[in-house]
Enzyme design. Sequence first.
Site, short mmCIF file in Angstrom:
data_model
loop_
_atom_site.label_atom_id
_atom_site.label_comp_id
_atom_site.label_asym_id
_atom_site.label_seq_id
_atom_site.Cartn_x
_atom_site.Cartn_y
_atom_site.Cartn_z
N TYR A 144 0.82 -1.40 0.05
CA TYR A 144 0.16 -0.01 0.09
C TYR A 144 0.48 1.42 -0.44
CZ TYR A 144 -4.18 -3.22 0.89
OH TYR A 144 -4.66 -3.91 1.02
N ASP A 226 -3.22 -18.20 1.96
CA ASP A 226 -4.14 -19.34 1.57
C ASP A 226 -4.81 -20.49 2.38
OD1 ASP A 226 -1.99 -20.67 1.90
OD2 ASP A 226 -2.17 -21.40 -1.08
N ASP A 250 -6.57 -7.23 4.46
CA ASP A 250 -8.05 -6.44 3.72
C ASP A 250 -8.86 -7.38 3.13
OD1 ASP A 250 -8.94 -4.80 2.23
OD2 ASP A 250 -7.21 -3.62 0.78
N ASP A 254 -12.29 -9.10 5.74
CA ASP A 254 -13.46 -8.57 4.86
C ASP A 254 -14.41 -9.74 4.67
OD1 ASP A 254 -12.92 -5.90 4.73
OD2 ASP A 254 -13.72 -5.73 2.31
#
Length: 374
Positions: A144, A226, A250, A254
């Site tokens: 980011y 994963d 992130d 979610d």
Amino acid sequence: MDKHIAVLAGDGIGPEVMEQALRVLSTVADKFGHRFSTTQALVGGAAYDKYETHLPEETKSVCRSSDAILFGSVGGPVSEMNVPKWKNCEANSILSLRKTFKFNANFRPVKVIPELEYLCPLKKEVVDKGVDILFLRELLGDCYFGEHKTFNSETGVRTATDLITYDEEQIASIAEVAFKAAQQRRKKVTSVDKANVLDASKLWRAVVKEVSLGYPDVVLEDMLVDNCAMQIVRDPSQFDVVVLGNMFGDIITDAAAVLPGSLGLLASASMNREGFGLYEPPGGSAQDIAGTGTANPVAQILCIALMLRHSFQMEEEARAIEASVETTLKEGYRTRDIVRAGEPDQKIVDTKGMADRILEHLLAITVPSAAVCG
Ligand code: NAD
């Protein structure tokens, strides 16, 4: 205790749920003998209308002179989403605040309340084992803030790269937060990475391990991202505290946010290394229901509990709010987002009605005299 709070309600449902959360804050003050003063400041679409910027200097200045920030939500009207001024509303306000105050640790508790199990998309036998996870996402590193580049390669093929960078101090800082949090919970930290591929993850894994040596009472487990994505769906009961880098955090948080069943039930906190924090529901401005009085205020009310716990060390007060929310939900009070189809014993309430019930329970809680400040 005297504390000053910057209130950034934002737009959409932000101001509606913030109004109810502030009633809860004021009740806690009266009940426990604290003084909380607040200053409201504009952010998001509401700020843009007045200042042509989503995060004006005035708002930053109000935040700087406060002990904590309470944030509502931003987004702007869906009908105007394609108008440039709304385009980066979220990025320009919440991400700018994160950068300005160097918030490096994002706390995202995810819990399925047994009475609301029907909202969880997982099978009953999976949810019955319990879902109570604290995600800790690093906010200032990863791709980011690294270099982003799009270019034509020598062969003329369009190419893009995004640089992932982590230094050991950034990793150690979030790991410390995770181990300390785990000591107050079920004493287990799952550290999520992609150490089979990424050097940044190999460093992440090594540094988290080093930090763990200072917390012999906490069990550390490493998990590839994963596998973590699979395990969150297969058996979320195995997780206590989960610590992740910015991008994995992130995505995984979610996915986990779906488990409780509504964005109206979740609170989150972003803290910097000095302990200054911003508290916000992870949902957006919910333009589809803004102005209807039906938004669920629970997320914003639980933000008050998180603020009291993490910024002001008021554990008793935080628990009183959480208990009042849980009792209200156990009694069957439901805003529109958490209604169960075909269930006759529900009491459907609006935003204010839900807060009224929560306040009733908060007022009824007996405070041990030792917990009341003079
Ligand atoms: P959203 O989170 O606003 O809404 C998604 C769904 O959840 C909607 O159906 C909404 O009604 C519901 N919902 C959210 N909070 C609720 C509550 N408290 N009570 C009941 N229902 C609730 O996501 P979106 O519609 O994709 O985004 C709308 C705007 O919000 C966009 O402009 C987006 O950029 C912005 N956004 C802002 C933030 C933030 O302020 N931190 C976060 C996410 C999205």
